[in-house]
Scaffold this motif. Sequence first.
Motif, PDB file in Angstrom:
ATOM      1  N   ARG A   1      -0.795   9.181  -3.240  1.00  0.00           N
ATOM      2  CA  ARG A   1      -1.275   8.193  -4.221  1.00  0.00           C
ATOM      3  C   ARG A   1      -2.744   8.493  -4.447  1.00  0.00           C
ATOM      4  O   ARG A   1      -3.509   8.653  -3.494  1.00  0.00           O
ATOM      5  CB  ARG A   1      -1.125   6.763  -3.679  1.00  0.00           C
ATOM      6  N   TRP A   2      -3.155   8.542  -5.703  1.00  0.00           N
ATOM      7  CA  TRP A   2      -4.516   8.896  -6.080  1.00  0.00           C
ATOM      8  C   TRP A   2      -5.230   7.685  -6.660  1.00  0.00           C
ATOM      9  O   TRP A   2      -4.716   7.009  -7.546  1.00  0.00           O
ATOM     10  CB  TRP A   2      -4.502  10.015  -7.106  1.00  0.00           C
ATOM     11  N   PHE A   3      -6.449   7.470  -6.160  1.00  0.00           N
ATOM     12  CA  PHE A   3      -7.301   6.392  -6.647  1.00  0.00           C
ATOM     13  C   PHE A   3      -8.696   6.968  -6.866  1.00  0.00           C
ATOM     14  O   PHE A   3      -9.162   7.801  -6.096  1.00  0.00           O
ATOM     15  CB  PHE A   3      -7.371   5.244  -5.631  1.00  0.00           C
TER      16      PHE A   3
ATOM     17  N   GLY B   1      -2.554  -1.732   1.782  1.00  0.00           N
ATOM     18  CA  GLY B   1      -1.459  -2.670   1.628  1.00  0.00           C
ATOM     19  C   GLY B   1      -0.478  -2.261   0.545  1.00  0.00           C
ATOM     20  O   GLY B   1       0.675  -2.688   0.537  1.00  0.00           O
ATOM     21  N   ARG B   2      -0.911  -1.416  -0.376  1.00  0.00           N
ATOM     22  CA  ARG B   2      -0.067  -0.985  -1.497  1.00  0.00           C
ATOM     23  C   ARG B   2       0.490   0.421  -1.322  1.00  0.00           C
ATOM     24  O   ARG B   2       1.337   0.849  -2.104  1.00  0.00           O
ATOM     25  CB  ARG B   2      -0.884  -1.029  -2.788  1.00  0.00           C
ATOM     26  N   ALA B   3       0.035   1.145  -0.314  1.00  0.00           N
ATOM     27  CA  ALA B   3       0.329   2.574  -0.235  1.00  0.00           C
ATOM     28  C   ALA B   3       1.697   2.906   0.346  1.00  0.00           C
ATOM     29  O   ALA B   3       2.197   4.001   0.109  1.00  0.00           O
ATOM     30  CB  ALA B   3      -0.746   3.275   0.583  1.00  0.00           C
ATOM     31  N   GLY B   4       2.285   2.016   1.109  1.00  0.00           N
ATOM     32  CA  GLY B   4       3.512   2.385   1.808  1.00  0.00           C
ATOM     33  C   GLY B   4       3.193   3.485   2.803  1.00  0.00           C
ATOM     34  O   GLY B   4       2.166   3.446   3.477  1.00  0.00           O
TER      35      GLY B   4
ATOM     36  N   PRO C   1      -5.467   5.705   8.733  1.00  0.00           N
ATOM     37  CA  PRO C   1      -6.364   4.561   8.940  1.00  0.00           C
ATOM     38  C   PRO C   1      -5.652   3.272   9.354  1.00  0.00           C
ATOM     39  O   PRO C   1      -6.298   2.320   9.749  1.00  0.00           O
ATOM     40  CB  PRO C   1      -7.018   4.385   7.563  1.00  0.00           C
ATOM     41  N   ARG C   2      -4.333   3.242   9.277  1.00  0.00           N
ATOM     42  CA  ARG C   2      -3.624   1.991   9.538  1.00  0.00           C
ATOM     43  C   ARG C   2      -3.789   1.496  10.954  1.00  0.00           C
ATOM     44  O   ARG C   2      -3.824   0.307  11.183  1.00  0.00           O
ATOM     45  CB  ARG C   2      -2.137   2.140   9.199  1.00  0.00           C
TER      46      ARG C   2
END
Length: 179
Positions: A44-46, A123-126, A170-171
């Motif tokens: 996922r890219w941000f 929280g959104r990354a799965g 990081p989780r």
Amino acid sequence: MELYLVRHGRPAVDRSRPAHEWHLDPAYDDDVRVLRDRLPSGARWFSSPEPKAFLTARLLTEEPIEVVAGLREQERDTTDWIEDFDAVVARAFAEPDLPAYDGWEPLARTRHRVVRTLQELLGRAGDRDLVLVGHGTAWTCLVADLTGRPPDPAAWATLAMPDVVPCGDPRGRGDMLST
């Protein structure tokens, strides 16, 4: 899940505009593309909303890129050309609760913002890897929270434009991500 922080490529400096409006210098696009092999596929890219960050992301992936305001660099609302920029950034690290220069956001506020933004993105990354494309000072603050250490101005000074900082998963470090 793995987290990768990418610092933007070399900007095309325009002294008449604030740095947050600068684009990439196309003469250095190949320096950005070289990083592709160091980044995961299917991530996922941000990106920060700053053009130099978003354009860096565009050179690195064909994946969708979500622009996230919280990933922007320390706000530096000035068009002043600062001759000793590194010394002003060092002052920002030394006194994070105070603006290091007129029009600059206190670094403590930058740190709070990028940490909170990472928490939201996690929280959104799965289980997918995350690639965040942004800025050296913001990433130095974020790495400090991920490691439980103070921000390291020497590490900031050694970041290239562009660069990749692999941060692992990081989780498991949620207790280190202060807000």
